[in-house]
Design an enzyme around this catalytic site. Structure first.
Site, PDB file in Angstrom:
ATOM      1  N   GLU A  76      -0.179 -10.399  -0.431  1.00 38.10           N
ATOM      2  CA  GLU A  76       0.905  -9.542   0.072  1.00 38.10           C
ATOM      3  C   GLU A  76       0.276  -8.351   0.801  1.00 38.10           C
ATOM      4  OE1 GLU A  76      -0.271  -6.868  -1.890  1.00 38.10           O
ATOM      5  OE2 GLU A  76       1.707  -6.346  -2.708  1.00 38.10           O
ATOM      6  N   SER A 130       7.363 -16.137  -2.182  1.00 39.71           N
ATOM      7  CA  SER A 130       8.313 -16.520  -1.125  1.00 39.71           C
ATOM      8  C   SER A 130       7.801 -17.692  -0.301  1.00 39.71           C
ATOM      9  CB  SER A 130       8.585 -15.335  -0.203  1.00 39.71           C
ATOM     10  OG  SER A 130       7.376 -14.893   0.384  1.00 39.71           O
ATOM     11  N   ASP A 131       6.480 -17.910  -0.352  1.00 41.61           N
ATOM     12  CA  ASP A 131       5.893 -19.025   0.399  1.00 41.61           C
ATOM     13  C   ASP A 131       4.575 -19.427  -0.248  1.00 41.61           C
ATOM     14  OD1 ASP A 131       5.451 -16.273   1.765  1.00 41.61           O
ATOM     15  OD2 ASP A 131       3.704 -17.422   2.399  1.00 41.61           O
ATOM     16  N   ARG A 178      14.317   8.116   8.431  1.00 42.18           N
ATOM     17  CA  ARG A 178      13.858   6.832   8.985  1.00 42.18           C
ATOM     18  C   ARG A 178      14.579   5.628   8.381  1.00 42.18           C
ATOM     19  NH1 ARG A 178       8.499   6.970  11.581  1.00 42.18           N
ATOM     20  NH2 ARG A 178       8.084   9.172  11.877  1.00 42.18           N
ATOM     21  N   ARG A 180       6.073  -1.694  -7.931  1.00 41.27           N
ATOM     22  CA  ARG A 180       6.395  -2.398  -6.691  1.00 41.27           C
ATOM     23  C   ARG A 180       7.140  -3.680  -7.025  1.00 41.27           C
ATOM     24  NH1 ARG A 180       6.031  -4.899  -1.975  1.00 41.27           N
ATOM     25  NH2 ARG A 180       4.772  -6.776  -1.802  1.00 41.27           N
ATOM     26  N   GLY A 219       9.634  -3.157  -0.476  1.00 37.09           N
ATOM     27  CA  GLY A 219       9.282  -2.866   0.913  1.00 37.09           C
ATOM     28  C   GLY A 219      10.519  -2.586   1.747  1.00 37.09           C
ATOM     29  N   GLY A 270       8.327  -6.982  -4.866  1.00 35.19           N
ATOM     30  CA  GLY A 270       8.235  -7.561  -3.527  1.00 35.19           C
ATOM     31  C   GLY A 270       7.909  -9.033  -3.564  1.00 35.19           C
ATOM     32  N   THR A 271       7.606  -9.558  -2.387  1.00 38.58           N
ATOM     33  CA  THR A 271       7.288 -10.986  -2.294  1.00 38.58           C
ATOM     34  C   THR A 271       5.804 -11.161  -1.936  1.00 38.58           C
ATOM     35  OG1 THR A 271       7.919 -11.021   0.030  1.00 38.58           O
ATOM     36  CG2 THR A 271       9.609 -11.642  -1.573  1.00 38.58           C
ATOM     37  N   GLU A 278       0.743  -4.590   0.097  1.00 35.01           N
ATOM     38  CA  GLU A 278       0.920  -3.213  -0.380  1.00 35.01           C
ATOM     39  C   GLU A 278       0.178  -2.836  -1.659  1.00 35.01           C
ATOM     40  OE1 GLU A 278       3.533  -5.271   0.340  1.00 35.01           O
ATOM     41  OE2 GLU A 278       4.175  -4.424   2.248  1.00 35.01           O
TER      42      GLU A 278
HETATM   43  N1  HPA Z   1       1.105 -12.988   3.770  1.00 32.60           N
HETATM   44  C1  HPA Z   1       1.174 -11.670   3.600  1.00 32.60           C
HETATM   45  N2  HPA Z   1       2.184 -11.093   2.978  1.00 32.60           N
HETATM   46  C2  HPA Z   1       3.159 -11.873   2.495  1.00 32.60           C
HETATM   47  C3  HPA Z   1       3.131 -13.244   2.634  1.00 32.60           C
HETATM   48  C4  HPA Z   1       2.053 -13.829   3.304  1.00 32.60           C
HETATM   49  O1  HPA Z   1       1.974 -15.065   3.456  1.00 32.60           O
HETATM   50  N3  HPA Z   1       4.258 -13.742   2.063  1.00 32.60           N
HETATM   51  C5  HPA Z   1       4.933 -12.685   1.570  1.00 32.60           C
HETATM   52  N4  HPA Z   1       4.277 -11.554   1.830  1.00 32.60           N
END
Ligand code: HPA
Length: 233
Positions: free
Chosen positions: A180, A204-205, A44, A88, A21, A90-91, A182
């Site tokens: 996420e 990531s969380d 951009r 992709r 991303g 990403g997190t 995407e």
């Molecule tokens: N929500 C949506 N997208 C995300 C999140 C989330 O908690 N963490 C990382 N991408």
């Protein structure tokens, strides 16, 4: 010839594109992990680079956050630049309480709430699914690299912030492992336009437990995910 949001000439983008991303992630990976990387897009500031990894040609392109932005890049990469594989990187937020921060997920399929996705199917529900060849290869590469992965279904949302009570309970109950923004449109567009796609994600969380990873954990997890994606290319 180029496309509206990418200024590369046809031929300057590899058959396989990694799609983070964050465009600065694309720049970082190009400058630190690829050989002979050349920047082909600055429109951009959504940087895109082509280089080689262990001798194989690969590109890395920022997509922006959300399905609206990433769909633009996926469309143009496949339609104008004849890209065959999009991975992709990403997190995501985990929505199972026992999934730990930094865990690498391979997204087998993506449910979601994308308006664009619904519009394509006249309000009916398409099961957006990863390409099985890429999925199997990623699984085996991770095994060889001794990186533990979890394979499962994820959810792609248009809204990072919302005030829906207990929003994720029903998805947690149905075995969705992460959220996420995407993958659902990536999988749908890849299938629609004749390319292969897979999302390799790091946690990531954790939305259930409220844990959020620190910068150091995120860095290590990101490198594990990138190794899998680059080997896949
Ligand atoms: N929500 C949506 N997208 C995300 C999140 C989330 O908690 N963490 C990382 N991408």
């Amino acid at each position: 010839m180029s496309s509206i949001h990418i200024e590369a000439k046809v031929g300057e983008i590899a058959e396989t594109v990694l799609l983070p991303g964050d465009p600065l992630r694309a720049k970082f990976v190009a400058e630190n992990l690829l050989e002979n990387a050349v920047c082909y897009n600055r429109v951009r500031n959504m940087f895109g680079y082509t280089g080689t990894y262990h001798g194989k040609r690969v590109s890395i392109q920022g997509s922006g956050m959300g399905m609206g932005s990433s769909a633009i890049y996926v469309n143009e990469l496949i339609n104008t630049y004849h890209v065959k594989n999009i991975i992709r990187v990403g997190t995501c937020g985990a929505i199972q309480k026992d999934i730990t921060l930094g865990q690498v997920l391979l997204a087998v399929s993506a449910s979601g709430d994308s308006g664009a996705n619904a519009a394509y199917f006249n309000g009916m529900h398409y099961a957006a699914t990863a390409d099985f060849d890429l999925l199997l290869k990623a699984y085996n590469i991770a095994k060889d690299l001794q990186i533990k992965t979890i394979q499962g279904s994820i959810f792609s949302t248009d809204t990072f912030y919302d005030d829906i009570p207990n929003r994720w309970d029903i998805w947690e109950k149905h075995g969705i492992i992460g959220v996420e923004m995407e993958s659902q449109i990536l999988y749908t567009l890849a299938k629609r336009l004749g390319a292969k796609a897979l999302s390799v994600l790091t946690v990531s969380d954790n939305i259930v437990t409220g844990q959020v990873s620190g910068a150091k954990e995120r860095e290590q997890a990101y490198m594990d995910m990138m190794k899998i994606a680059l080997e896949l290319a």
